[in-house]
Design an enzyme around this catalytic site. Structure first.
Site, short mmCIF file in Angstrom:
data_model
loop_
_atom_site.label_atom_id
_atom_site.label_comp_id
_atom_site.label_asym_id
_atom_site.label_seq_id
_atom_site.Cartn_x
_atom_site.Cartn_y
_atom_site.Cartn_z
N ASN A 53 0.85 -1.03 -0.07
CA ASN A 53 -0.02 -0.07 0.10
C ASN A 53 0.81 1.29 -0.21
O ASN A 53 1.85 1.31 0.93
CB ASN A 53 -0.88 -0.06 1.24
CG ASN A 53 -1.82 1.42 1.39
OD1 ASN A 53 -2.80 1.45 0.42
ND2 ASN A 53 -1.49 1.98 2.28
N GLU A 54 0.75 2.06 -1.08
CA GLU A 54 1.37 3.43 -1.16
C GLU A 54 2.93 3.20 -1.17
O GLU A 54 3.48 3.88 -0.25
CB GLU A 54 0.87 4.24 0.07
CG GLU A 54 -0.65 4.74 -0.10
CD GLU A 54 -0.75 5.64 1.06
OE1 GLU A 54 -0.36 5.96 1.95
OE2 GLU A 54 -2.30 5.97 0.97
N ASN A 55 3.52 2.31 -1.91
CA ASN A 55 4.71 1.87 -1.96
C ASN A 55 5.55 2.90 -2.57
O ASN A 55 6.78 2.97 -2.91
CB ASN A 55 5.06 0.44 -2.47
CG ASN A 55 4.41 -0.55 -1.67
OD1 ASN A 55 3.28 -0.95 -2.12
ND2 ASN A 55 5.01 -0.84 -0.25
#
Length: 823
Positions: free
Chosen positions: A428-430
């Site tokens: 997530n949101e890397n």
């Protein structure tokens, strides 16, 4: 009455099937624990004898019950960072394993974040990772301690168990502390004492498959024995019974298995026309396995379901061959007063509330969650995206990457049998850097590819997905971009066009995370005013700094009023548009419930992400009923404004009344007078056409709505005040007791102008304090459970325990004279 009947039915269903699949005799270790929030010099300080020259009570241990979280209250304390460090737990176990040569184990359903386990002074196990399940075999350590004098004399036949948990900041551990949620510490999920016979299974895998038409099903069972299982020179007998959703046996297998730790096939069952699992009818079969014979036999049951899930390339989602619009939300493991340490009844209440809202899909953000949650998703009929906590910060080194792979493996293997799971989330949101000097997109891509390959190796039947990392969107099966139309960027009428644009750029599209913050109890007569300063745009993604309340371009998240009124409009628009997007697989609103976060200290409730449609204590906000009006079929109706005690405007001015209902038509009555019947039309914004412009009386007003669906009728009533007198800027505070019930006193502060008129648009900060014999119900992370909070429509409340004549509560606000109330 309709809601009450549904709740009883759902709770009954959950009680029947939501308990964990206990492989053998097990008991939850919930009582008689002690806790100290600090480190010890060593485990000896937890178990040393009292007296004989030793300090009697240093350090100071406090009694607690499990589950327990270090940060039950300090996560939302308004003026301090939450505790991150070590904490110790201790108890004494009565161990009586009924099996000859059996194994005694501690089964952790999750503990945060690094954990060491001791029997007396012997370290018996460790684990890194706060969200996956793990076990410690204590058989030998218990047997060794039972031979000591201390066992007989000091501990009177009990086994001393000490556990050190640690949630200290560590850049080489998942999840990142840059994440928009707390990295909690403690034994915040259930801990079980488990007895196994000498021969028992480590894992039972049930692969249930069915063709898209639902005509032909198969069930492949695989198993592996515990490495500690007593070796056998010959295969051991195994009996498998397959029971249909009514509990009737429909098939049986008898055979033998060699004793090996390697996974092996047990049997494949073939089924014709299996009863299919779906959100509307979550049909669950039971697999009943017995290994061995007699009193030493090993027994295990698993719930399974037959369903066919497909994300159509460049198209919608299909379940069992039919299009199903995924109507979803998100869940964090977080609750008022306990933080991550939610009990099973709390979890059950939360999941039932989601189902009552009409949810058929949930993304578990941003980590593996309790088996209780997954069992409830199976039984209630809620499809699941579950993910590992690779969230923000970048990519760490070998230790970090090994943890990510281990957590992915554990998540897939531990929740493989759940029919509700359709997606394994890899990150997530890397695209969010910060934890390391290096931020190398190619290295992140390479590791994402490793995780994707590992997930498919472990489970070829389910999809992989990530959210918000555009430079990795081609790696996974399903991608969710960042679309926050009307909150972090753009206006909410941008939603459909922005979504279509993102849909075109990926193979399989699913939109998770959308919505906006709302301060519970705050309402507005003109909620969309902030949109006038914001430019419509096809770009609706969240960017660096957008979540900040200061600086940057105009945006509703910074410049809006954070009212429930605005959020209802935003949600209403999104839901009406989703009904006109046949290519859409689905969406998931972020999140279901307000939750604590260390990165939002300046929000109206400090340290709270307030995007939930219910508060942190399960109190529904108005937006809950907007979802219900679109997503449910049992007749419902809700007048907007149950937490809006005073509306305002000019005398005789026409004011909008909104009604949220799934019924075909509704009739509104204002102060006993009918204002006509309106028909529901989902494309008639707002409130699907169920809105009226009517005059109010100065003073008290009564609203009543009667909604009809066929022969069924439902209604809702609402009483409120209407203020026509204008006000100036806040000049003084008043504080008074407004309620008393169940030993709790409620006090309310109001902000008045110099003439004593309530300032109904005031958003000032207020802070409550207490002296004497009493206790504030604060640090709960709710609008009525925080000692420091922004007012809502010129008022705020808090509850407390008080002793008459001995308790005083005070309130202050910057620039205004404090006031004191003696109770």
């Amino acid at each position: 009455m309709q809601k009450a009947k549904l709740l009883v039915a759902l709770l009954g269903l959950c009680m029947a099937v939501a308990l964990p699949s206990q492989a053998q005799r097990a008991s939850r270790l919930t009582a008689e624990w002690e806790y100290v929030q600090q480190d010890l010099g060593g485990v000896w300080e937890a178990v040393r004898p009292v007296g004989a020259g030793n300090p009697e009570s240093v350090p100071f241990w406090q009694p607690v019950a499990l589950p327990h979280c270090f940060n039950a209250r300090d996560a939302v304390a308004p003026s301090a960072n939450y505790y991150q460090g070590p904490g110790w737990y201790r108890t004494q176990l009565a161990v009586q394993n009924p099996y000859a040569n059996g194994r005694t184990r501690l089964h952790f359903e999750g503990a945060g974040q690094k954990t060491d386990v001791y029997i007396h002074t012997t370290k018996v196990g460790s684990h890194v990772g706060g969200y996956d399940e793990w076990t410690v075999d204590i058989t030998k350590a218990v047997a060794d301690f039972q031979k000591t004098e201390a066992y007989k004399e000091q501990f009177k036949g009990k086994i001393p168990l000490s556990i050190r948990c640690d949630n200290s900041r560590d850049l080489e551990m998942l999840p990142s502390n840059l994440s928009d949620f707390n990295v909690y510490g403690g034994l915040y999920r259930y801990l079980n004492l488990e007895y196994r016979p000498a021969l028992s299974l480590e894992r039972l895998s049930a692969k249930a498959e069915v063709d898209a038409a639902g005509k032909t099903g198969s069930l492949l069972l695989k198993a592996s024995f515990l490495p500690t299982s007593t070796p056998s020179s010959s295969p051991v007998p195994v009996v498998v019974r397959l029971l249909d959703p009514r509990g009737k046996q429909i098939s049986k297998f008898q055979g033998t298995l060699p004793v090996t730790a390697e996974e092996q096939d047990i049997h494949r069952f073939a089924l014709k026309n299996p009863k299919l699992w779906s959100p509307a009818q979550p049909q669950l079969y039971t697999v009943d396995v017995t290994v061995g014979t007699g009193a030493e036999a090993y027994h295990q049951q698993e719930k399974i379901g037959f369903r066919h899930a497909e994300f159509v390339e460049k198209g919608p989602f299909k379940l069992n061959g039919q299009r199903l619009l995924l109507r979803g939300t998100h869940r964090h493991e977080d609750h008022a007063g306990v933080a991550a340490a939610m009990t099973e009844p709390m979890i059950r209440q939360e999941m039932v509330m989601m189902k009552q809202m009409g949810v058929n899909f949930i993304r578990l953000g941003h980590y593996q969650q309790s088996r209780i949650v997954l069992n409830l998703c199976d039984s209630l009929g809620i499809l699941v995206w579950e993910e590992i906590p690779w969230c923000r910060g970048g990519l760490g080194g070998p230790v970090y990457q090994a943890q990510a792979k281990r957590m992915l493996t554990n998540m897939v293997q531990q929740h493989y049998n759940h029919p509700s799971v359709i997606i394994w989330g890899l990150g997530n949101e890397n695209d969010w850097p910060g934890d390391f000097p290096e931020f190398d997109k190619q290295k992140i891509r390479a590791f994402m590819t490793e995780l994707n390959d590992l997930s498919h190796q472990l489970d070829r039947s389910r999809y992989t997905a990530i959210r918000r990392c555009d430079f990795c969107k081609d790696i996974v099966d399903v991608y969710s971009p960042s679309i926050w139309a009307g909150w972090y960027r753009g206006i909410y009428t941008d939603y459909k066009e922005a979504t279509e644009k993102e849909f075109q750029g990926v193979k399989r599209f699913l939109h998770v995370e959308w919505g906006g913050d709302s301060h519970a109890g705050r309402h507005s007569e003109n909620p969309d005013n902030a949109l006038a300063e914001i430019t419509a745009s096809k770009e609706a993604d969240e960017r660096a700094g957008d979540a900040s309340l200061f600086g940057g371009s105009a945006r509703v998240s910074k410049d809006g009023d954070w009212s429930e009124s605005y959020l209802c409009n935003l949600v209403d628009w999104h839901l009406k548009e989703q009904e006109t997007m046949p290519w859409l697989s689905g969406t998931a609103y972020w999140p279901f419930k307000d939750f604590s976060t260390p990165v939002r200290p300046d929000n109206p409730v400090p340290y709270m992400n307030q995007k939930g449609v219910v508060e942190r204590d399960f109190t529904p906000k108005e937006a809950y009923y907007v979802f219900q009006s679109y997503w449910t079929t049992a007749p419902m109706v809700h007048l907007y404004g149950h937490s809006w005690p005073v509306r305002w405007g000019a005398e005789g001015e026409l004011k909008m009344v909104k009604v949220y209902s799934n019924c075909a038509q509704a009739e509104l009555f204002v102060n006993g007078k009918s204002y006509g019947v309106k028909k529901r039309d989902s494309q008639n914004f707002p409130a699907a056409g169920l809105h009226w412009n009517v005059p109010f009386l100065t003073g008290n007003n009564q609203l009543r709505v009667v909604a009809r669906q066929g022969k069924e009728t439902v209604e809702d009533n609402l009483t409120f005040g209407y203020q026509t007198q204008p006000w100036g800027k806040p000049a003084k505070l008043t504080l008074q007791k407004v309620a008393e019930a169940n030993g709790q006193t409620t006090v309310e502060v109001k902000l008045l102008d110099a003439q004593g008129v309530q300032c109904l648009d005031a958003v000032n900060w207020v802070e409550f304090s207490l002296a004497g014999a009493g206790k504030l119900f604060d640090d709960l992370g709710t609008s009525s459970g925080s000692r420091k909070v922004q007012v809502y429509n010129g008022r705020a409340i808090i509850r407390l325990h008080a002793q008459p004549g001995k308790t005083a509560v005070a309130v202050q606000s910057p620039g205004l004279e404090p006031v004191l109330l003696t109770l």
